[in-house]
Design a protein around this motif. Structure first.
Motif, PDB file in Angstrom:
ATOM      1  N   LYS A 191      -7.620   1.979  -5.802  1.00  0.00           N
ATOM      2  CA  LYS A 191      -8.056   1.561  -4.497  1.00  0.00           C
ATOM      3  C   LYS A 191      -7.456   0.348  -3.948  1.00  0.00           C
ATOM      4  O   LYS A 191      -7.582  -0.732  -4.602  1.00  0.00           O
ATOM      5  CB  LYS A 191      -9.787   1.646  -4.519  1.00  0.00           C
ATOM      6  CG  LYS A 191     -10.253   2.590  -5.249  1.00  0.00           C
ATOM      7  CD  LYS A 191     -10.013   4.004  -4.550  1.00  0.00           C
ATOM      8  CE  LYS A 191     -10.578   5.090  -5.314  1.00  0.00           C
ATOM      9  NZ  LYS A 191     -10.185   6.694  -5.061  1.00  0.00           N
ATOM     10  N   ASN A 237      -3.395   5.494  -8.976  1.00  0.00           N
ATOM     11  CA  ASN A 237      -4.800   5.813  -8.600  1.00  0.00           C
ATOM     12  C   ASN A 237      -5.709   4.388  -8.628  1.00  0.00           C
ATOM     13  O   ASN A 237      -6.162   3.964  -9.450  1.00  0.00           O
ATOM     14  CB  ASN A 237      -5.594   6.713  -9.698  1.00  0.00           C
ATOM     15  CG  ASN A 237      -6.823   7.118  -9.207  1.00  0.00           C
ATOM     16  OD1 ASN A 237      -6.967   7.049  -7.928  1.00  0.00           O
ATOM     17  ND2 ASN A 237      -7.637   7.605 -10.337  1.00  0.00           N
ATOM     18  N   GLY A 282      -2.355  17.562  -0.470  1.00  0.00           N
ATOM     19  CA  GLY A 282      -2.067  16.462  -1.452  1.00  0.00           C
ATOM     20  C   GLY A 282      -1.348  16.959  -2.595  1.00  0.00           C
ATOM     21  O   GLY A 282      -0.762  15.988  -3.352  1.00  0.00           O
ATOM     22  N   GLN A 329       2.282   6.937  -6.618  1.00  0.00           N
ATOM     23  CA  GLN A 329       0.926   7.877  -7.409  1.00  0.00           C
ATOM     24  C   GLN A 329      -0.001   7.212  -8.239  1.00  0.00           C
ATOM     25  O   GLN A 329      -0.210   7.767  -9.027  1.00  0.00           O
ATOM     26  CB  GLN A 329       1.749   8.973  -7.762  1.00  0.00           C
ATOM     27  CG  GLN A 329       2.450   9.921  -6.932  1.00  0.00           C
ATOM     28  CD  GLN A 329       2.826  11.261  -7.364  1.00  0.00           C
ATOM     29  OE1 GLN A 329       3.051  11.743  -8.537  1.00  0.00           O
ATOM     30  NE2 GLN A 329       3.142  12.143  -6.736  1.00  0.00           N
ATOM     31  N   TYR A 349      -1.476   5.062   5.056  1.00  0.00           N
ATOM     32  CA  TYR A 349      -0.992   5.223   3.651  1.00  0.00           C
ATOM     33  C   TYR A 349      -2.124   4.985   2.611  1.00  0.00           C
ATOM     34  O   TYR A 349      -1.732   4.685   1.400  1.00  0.00           O
ATOM     35  CB  TYR A 349       0.205   3.768   3.436  1.00  0.00           C
ATOM     36  CG  TYR A 349       1.321   3.877   4.341  1.00  0.00           C
ATOM     37  CD1 TYR A 349       2.156   5.020   3.941  1.00  0.00           C
ATOM     38  CD2 TYR A 349       1.536   3.012   5.456  1.00  0.00           C
ATOM     39  CE1 TYR A 349       3.395   5.016   4.958  1.00  0.00           C
ATOM     40  CE2 TYR A 349       2.754   2.945   5.971  1.00  0.00           C
ATOM     41  CZ  TYR A 349       3.575   4.093   5.772  1.00  0.00           C
ATOM     42  OH  TYR A 349       4.566   4.038   6.664  1.00  0.00           O
ATOM     43  N   GLY A 350      -3.439   5.196   3.037  1.00  0.00           N
ATOM     44  CA  GLY A 350      -4.357   5.316   2.065  1.00  0.00           C
ATOM     45  C   GLY A 350      -5.208   4.181   1.666  1.00  0.00           C
ATOM     46  O   GLY A 350      -5.895   4.229   0.768  1.00  0.00           O
ATOM     47  N   ILE A 386       0.790  -1.087  -0.004  1.00  0.00           N
ATOM     48  CA  ILE A 386      -0.149   0.017  -0.068  1.00  0.00           C
ATOM     49  C   ILE A 386       0.728   1.198   0.073  1.00  0.00           C
ATOM     50  O   ILE A 386       0.596   2.238  -0.834  1.00  0.00           O
ATOM     51  CB  ILE A 386      -0.997  -0.070   1.426  1.00  0.00           C
ATOM     52  CG1 ILE A 386      -1.943  -1.332   1.060  1.00  0.00           C
ATOM     53  CG2 ILE A 386      -1.665   1.283   1.371  1.00  0.00           C
ATOM     54  CD1 ILE A 386      -2.775  -1.539   2.273  1.00  0.00           C
ATOM     55  N   LYS A 387       2.096   1.176   0.775  1.00  0.00           N
ATOM     56  CA  LYS A 387       2.941   2.436   0.746  1.00  0.00           C
ATOM     57  C   LYS A 387       3.287   2.618  -0.514  1.00  0.00           C
ATOM     58  O   LYS A 387       3.447   3.739  -1.149  1.00  0.00           O
ATOM     59  CB  LYS A 387       4.094   2.088   1.993  1.00  0.00           C
ATOM     60  CG  LYS A 387       4.755   3.207   2.091  1.00  0.00           C
ATOM     61  CD  LYS A 387       6.056   2.625   2.979  1.00  0.00           C
ATOM     62  CE  LYS A 387       7.039   3.934   3.327  1.00  0.00           C
ATOM     63  NZ  LYS A 387       8.005   3.789   4.289  1.00  0.00           N
ATOM     64  N   LYS A 428       0.959   4.302  -2.901  1.00  0.00           N
ATOM     65  CA  LYS A 428       0.854   5.650  -2.702  1.00  0.00           C
ATOM     66  C   LYS A 428       2.087   6.374  -3.157  1.00  0.00           C
ATOM     67  O   LYS A 428       1.797   7.481  -3.944  1.00  0.00           O
ATOM     68  CB  LYS A 428       0.562   5.803  -1.369  1.00  0.00           C
ATOM     69  CG  LYS A 428       0.741   7.424  -0.896  1.00  0.00           C
ATOM     70  CD  LYS A 428       0.563   7.547   0.689  1.00  0.00           C
ATOM     71  CE  LYS A 428       0.316   9.022   0.997  1.00  0.00           C
ATOM     72  NZ  LYS A 428       0.022   9.143   2.538  1.00  0.00           N
ATOM     73  N   GLU A 429       3.153   5.807  -2.981  1.00  0.00           N
ATOM     74  CA  GLU A 429       4.614   6.571  -3.179  1.00  0.00           C
ATOM     75  C   GLU A 429       4.633   6.669  -4.804  1.00  0.00           C
ATOM     76  O   GLU A 429       5.308   7.512  -5.411  1.00  0.00           O
ATOM     77  CB  GLU A 429       5.680   6.149  -2.758  1.00  0.00           C
ATOM     78  CG  GLU A 429       5.831   6.049  -1.202  1.00  0.00           C
ATOM     79  CD  GLU A 429       6.957   5.257  -0.660  1.00  0.00           C
ATOM     80  OE1 GLU A 429       7.539   4.369  -1.170  1.00  0.00           O
ATOM     81  OE2 GLU A 429       7.313   5.489   0.644  1.00  0.00           O
TER      82      GLU A 429
END
Length: 544
Positions: free
Chosen positions: A78, A76, A163, A74, A97-98, A67-68, A71-72
């Protein structure tokens, strides 16, 4: 079409998820299934994916690391976490981490997976609509206004949450694009409005589109705030709104804490009066420049955080001396571990007593724990209950009783406590099942509930039960006998002996210890009651 990647190191789990996904109502495609995060990275690097269903604990590259990385990078995408009830520390990290949501492996069925996928689809559709709106040309005026609202909300989100690392010139362009007239160098204050009872909100607006409901709330807030200063409203969800106030020209009017509180106390009153909406409010300090909006956003959240202890309608200004330390409270963890043990032993009296201790301890450490940490503790306990009492919870549904609510939408400690205690009491009633009638009067039902969960108290008797339910002893005795066909003390003894039989099934439990644990100080009296109800003595029951 929702493109799904499954990541789990257990082949049978992957097979089960694939089978369940195939029965979902949403249009989806499984683009792959892998056993760890490294293989998932390879697929995500070259394949378009909308949704990742990932386990937390995996070899080589676990779910949190994946997950990290997403995110890193970028991407898109889920991410929905597949967890066990004892994975909650990892789940907490995953959300930082989103992660989009989580689902328990034990709860995976067509309905739960379908709900998750539909939520993801709805969120993706909104994002695609926003992206399309940004590229749109000359559409109708109504469509343009809708697109601008979406773009504006996204820009406000980026400014508040940090963001995007915009230069000031870029921010100005973005603000103009969304018809936002802020001066980037202004003096700002951020105010958070949070709906106190999401379930009631959903019921009230059940027949209206979600976007229309949020616009009603925003309009109600706007009518009052526009008389004070320039502002913009960011809708984070139907339950939470942030007002960005430009207070550059009204600093004197809202400079002291009391005038600030008075202003928003009146705002809270208006929302209650005209929308029948209970809200709590957190107010930040004032800082110069748009660069400080993320800090003000955090302050507003920190200010409102204590509502979980204070109750509905809470309102507070940020005070950095009272900011949460987010520490791990050792006593909380010890009590939680004891509750889990009592759940596995099905000791309902012990569970309820420890839940009372947990609530008390949270009040002791309330300055050091966040609302998120409080909810996470109760959610994790509920997941243990769901696993251990799976069949009993199914019976709730079969009899039309409401099951366990999603405690993540419960905003107050008292409500969290009351809801989990209510479930424990109902499970106790089903497990004991000495009295199976469903339509007892309120007084008799309260008596049964109390006896089923306080049987081990030596002082439990007619007088104590009558005092608890607020009736006289004579009236309590009469209605209990009329409705159940049993004397109240007779029922107390039956419940105690029911538990005693369960405990005696464990050879480690001595008869005299069991007698004390179920509320009998006198061993001989316990033996007489045991034989009267079961037909055999405790020693004969265990085969001695």
């Amino acid at each position: 079409m929702i493109r799904v990647l499954i990541v789990d190191d257990e082949p049978l789990v992957r097979i089960g998820i694939k089978s369940t996904l195939s029965q979902c109502e949403c249009n989806l495609e499984i683009v792959g299934e892998v056993s760890n995060g490294i293989k998932a990275k390879e697929i995500l690097s070259k394949t378009e994916v909308d949704l990742v269903l990932t386990d937390i604990k995996m070899p080589e590259f676990n779910g949190v690391e994946l997950i990290k990385w997403i995110k890193e990078s970028q991407l898109n995408i889920k991410v929905v976490v597949l967890s066990c009830y004892n994975d909650f520390e990892f789940v907490r990290e995953a959300f930082t981490y989103g992660a989009f949501d989580y689902i328990l492996k034990y709860d995976i069925d067509v309905q739960s997976i379908n709900n998750i996928v539909c939520k993801v689809k709805e969120d993706i559709d909104k994002e695609r609509q926003t992206s399309k709106a940004a590229r749109a040309g000359n559409n109708s005026r109504e469509r343009i206004n809708t697109d601008i609202r979406i773009i504006k909300n996204n820009i406000l989100k980026e400014l508040l949450t940090g963001g995007n690392d915009f230069e000031r010139s870029q921010v100005t362009v973005q603000l103009q694009r969304a018809n936002i007239s802020f001066n980037c160098a202004a003096l700002f204050r951020v105010v958070c409005f949070e709906v106190d009872y999401p379930y009631e909100y959903d019921k009230r607006f059940a027949n209206k589109p979600a976007t229309l409901c949020s616009e009603e709330v925003k309009n109600a807030i706007s009518e009052y705030i526009r008389t004070i200063c320039s502002f913009e409203i960011y809708c984070e969800s139907n339950y939470r709104y942030f007002i960005i106030l430009d207070v550059s020209e009204i600093k004197d009017k809202l400079s002291d804490p009391q005038s600030i509180l008075d202003t928003f106390v009146h705002m809270r009153y208006l929302l209650s009066k005209y929308l029948n909406l209970s809200v709590s409010i957190g107010i930040s300090t004032e800082l110069l420049g748009y660069e400080n909006l993320p800090e003000l956003y955090k302050q507003a959240l920190n200010a409102i955080d204590n509502k979980i202890f204070e109750g509905a309608g809470f309102i507070a200004c940020y005070d950095n001396t009272n900011s949460k330390k987010h520490i791990c409270c050792e006593n909380i963890e010890k009590i939680k571990a004891k509750i889990i043990k009592e759940i596995t032993l099905e000791n309902f009296h012990g569970i309820i007593g420890l839940l009372a201790q947990l609530k008390k301890e949270f009040h002791v450490v309330e300055k050091d724990v966040s609302a998120y940490e409080v909810k996470l503790t109760y959610v994790s306990l509920v997941e243990v209950i769901k696993v251990h009492f799976h069949n009993e919870l199914k019976e709730f549904e079969s009899t039309g009783l409401e099951g366990i609510k999603d405690l993540r939408q419960v905003n107050f400690l008292n409500d969290l406590h009351d809801q989990i205690v209510d479930v424990v009491i109902r499970i106790a009633n089903i497990k004991i099942s000495i009295l199976i009638k469903k339509d007892y009067s309120e007084g008799v039902l309260q008596s049964i509930n109390y006896i089923n969960t306080h049987f081990s108290e030596e002082t439990l008797n007619l007088t104590k039960v009558a005092e608890i339910i607020g009736y006289s002893s004579a009236y309590t005795s009469r209605i209990f006998k009329q409705e159940t066909g049993k004397y109240l003390i007779e029922y107390i003894n039956e419940v105690r002996i029911w538990y005693a039989k369960k405990m005696l099934e464990n050879p480690k439990n001595k008869v005299y210890q069991v007698a004390e644990k179920v509320g009998y100080a006198n061993y001989n009296y316990f033996s007489r009651i045991f034989k009267k109800i079961t037909g055999v003595s405790p020693s004969e029951y265990i085969g001695e």
